[in-house]
Design a protein around this motif. Sequence first.
Motif, short mmCIF file in Angstrom:
data_model
loop_
_atom_site.label_atom_id
_atom_site.label_comp_id
_atom_site.label_asym_id
_atom_site.label_seq_id
_atom_site.Cartn_x
_atom_site.Cartn_y
_atom_site.Cartn_z
N LEU A 155 152.26 59.88 -35.25
CA LEU A 155 153.07 59.62 -37.14
C LEU A 155 151.57 58.15 -36.64
O LEU A 155 151.57 57.37 -36.10
N THR A 156 150.82 58.07 -37.78
CA THR A 156 150.06 57.18 -38.80
C THR A 156 150.80 56.48 -39.62
O THR A 156 151.79 57.88 -40.58
N ILE A 157 150.83 55.24 -39.80
CA ILE A 157 151.54 54.74 -40.74
C ILE A 157 150.40 53.77 -41.88
O ILE A 157 149.29 53.38 -41.18
N LEU A 158 150.48 53.58 -43.22
CA LEU A 158 149.04 52.76 -44.05
C LEU A 158 150.02 51.16 -43.74
O LEU A 158 151.38 51.15 -44.15
N LEU A 159 148.88 50.29 -44.02
CA LEU A 159 149.20 49.16 -43.31
C LEU A 159 148.35 48.64 -44.66
O LEU A 159 147.08 48.98 -44.58
N ALA A 177 144.66 53.19 -42.25
CA ALA A 177 146.10 53.83 -41.78
C ALA A 177 145.46 54.19 -40.11
O ALA A 177 144.53 53.92 -39.51
N VAL A 178 147.04 53.32 -39.36
CA VAL A 178 146.80 53.56 -38.09
C VAL A 178 148.13 53.84 -38.06
O VAL A 178 149.22 54.06 -37.47
N ARG A 179 147.47 54.29 -36.29
CA ARG A 179 148.51 55.03 -35.33
C ARG A 179 148.39 54.69 -33.90
O ARG A 179 147.39 53.84 -33.68
N PHE A 180 149.87 54.89 -32.67
CA PHE A 180 149.60 54.59 -31.81
C PHE A 180 149.66 56.37 -30.52
O PHE A 180 151.04 56.61 -30.88
N PRO A 181 148.87 56.55 -30.41
CA PRO A 181 148.64 57.67 -29.95
C PRO A 181 149.28 57.86 -28.69
O PRO A 181 149.42 56.34 -28.19
N SER A 182 150.50 58.71 -28.05
CA SER A 182 151.21 58.54 -27.23
C SER A 182 150.02 59.15 -25.63
O SER A 182 150.53 59.14 -25.00
N VAL A 237 148.31 70.06 -33.96
CA VAL A 237 147.57 69.71 -35.15
C VAL A 237 147.71 68.06 -35.43
O VAL A 237 148.34 67.48 -35.25
N GLU A 238 146.83 67.27 -37.07
CA GLU A 238 146.68 65.80 -36.77
C GLU A 238 148.19 65.59 -37.02
O GLU A 238 149.37 65.88 -37.53
N SER A 239 148.42 64.23 -37.00
CA SER A 239 149.10 63.13 -38.01
C SER A 239 150.06 63.08 -38.66
O SER A 239 149.09 63.47 -39.87
N THR A 240 151.34 62.61 -38.45
CA THR A 240 151.47 63.45 -39.66
C THR A 240 151.31 61.58 -40.07
O THR A 240 151.44 60.41 -39.47
N VAL A 241 150.94 61.51 -42.01
CA VAL A 241 150.77 59.79 -42.75
C VAL A 241 151.98 59.51 -43.21
O VAL A 241 151.86 59.95 -44.26
N LEU A 242 151.87 58.55 -43.43
CA LEU A 242 153.76 58.02 -44.13
C LEU A 242 153.15 56.65 -44.62
O LEU A 242 152.59 55.89 -44.25
N ASP A 243 153.41 56.26 -46.03
CA ASP A 243 153.01 55.70 -46.61
C ASP A 243 154.38 55.02 -47.13
O ASP A 243 155.45 55.66 -48.32
N LEU A 254 152.13 61.75 -47.16
CA LEU A 254 150.94 61.95 -47.41
C LEU A 254 150.19 63.08 -46.52
O LEU A 254 149.38 64.00 -47.22
N ARG A 255 150.63 63.19 -44.96
CA ARG A 255 149.76 64.39 -44.89
C ARG A 255 151.22 64.71 -43.28
O ARG A 255 151.18 64.88 -42.66
#
Length: 473
Positions: A155-159, A177-182, A237-243, A254-255
């Motif tokens: 999960l990616t979030i916009l900051l 866009a920032v995320r913390f991979p697992s 698949v790539e991360s979800t992007v949340l705005d 967004l994605r």
Amino acid sequence: MPAALKIVRRLSSLYKHLKSPKFSRNETPLFLNMITEVSKIDPTTFTFEPCDSLENPYFQTYDNKAREILSRAASLLARGEVVAMPTETVYGLASNALNPEAVKKIFSIKNRPADNPLIVHISSLKMLRSLLPNPEAKIPGIYLEIIKKFWPGPLTILLPKSSLIPDEVTCNQQTVAVRFPSHPIARALITLCGFPLAAPSANISGRPSPTIASHVFNDLNTKVSMIIDGGQCVSGVESTVLDVLSNPKLPTILRPGGVTFEDLFPMPGMSGLRVYKKDFIDEKLEMAPTTPGMKYRHYSPDAQVILIDPKEEKSSLEDRTKKMKELVEKEIFEIRKSSKKRIGILRTIKTSASLSSTPIPQKIKDNLSCENFIPIESQYGNEIDQECDNFVNPAITLSSTNGLVHSKNIDLIEYNLGDSIAFPEEVARQLFKGLRFLDDRKVDYIIVEGMKEEKEGLAVMNRLRKAASKIVD
């Protein structure tokens, strides 16, 4: 594998690259003498302490070789170089996110459009707060429960963007866009670096994203110093992007990606959750995207992709299966009218007994299944066997009427992505792998069975629509 043999194979690969018609004589010679190191690490050897805190965890590993490999990778990244690393989504092409010159290398290596932003990867909430615009700034409250539940993860979030983040990362946008991979290897590498990493997919822009190390090698050999092989990516698949910044009352995916709409909707503040392109379109956002995967055609193999997407939402599974079979066979018939007759099919449901039940002679199966798929065959463990598990009756042709199959006339190759009804996450995991598998077999067309846009199916269909040159409904 003996070191001398590795060098010979890598030099052979470089020679083939230079002789390839895809190689441009104007191509920058910067990477031509680079030998790409491929180093394998077992991600299960890592633990993180404290295990229940994201504030500032540190990693432990009993594998000294893994630590040594990561130390070399961290040194390369600290010097402004680029390293390919595994994440739980896809393999990433990583550089120091705070170094504009290092970030530029990502764009150059990938041939990435200059207005396609990058995602910044972190390994702690402490690192995240250091990237906020000022010391008093706080993570928006609506994100807190979401971070607690879904980080580390896809999960990616916009900051809001701070001055620490180069404009090259955000393409001059005021958000980042920032995320913390697992993935343990990605987490450990970022922690060891002590700085965040910008890391888009480790492929040539526009190609299907890489989910195993050999995909990265095939695209970027001689262009990067190191590829860390951590096995197959779990999400695929790539991360979800949340705005939530643009409109807190109407948060937006967004994605779509590994964290699904169904996962996010029950969370506090998410009752107005929308999906971009499905629920609305914004022309300004189209022209100046705030996150990757929005503006350009992506995920495309060399073969033409035909997406079969029957628009019968209320139909039964039996009716949808029947319709899917009819549309697939119609497309095969139309393609066979042309001179290009080699076809690949990505299966997501059982659509055709006639194409899937005929036994394949073992001799033909042995000759066709997976030989020569991986350029450095023995270096990636069981990848070849994993590919073969999904390789379905490659020798079947529609013209076979007597049950006999002739290897010289093989023109239809099937690859099973999984059961989209029962296990949509498996289809997502196999999607890019299947596209690359069929492309490596030099098919002219890839026909893909679509799936319902539910759970991981939303991300799968998002990627397929961007990859497709034709959509049949």
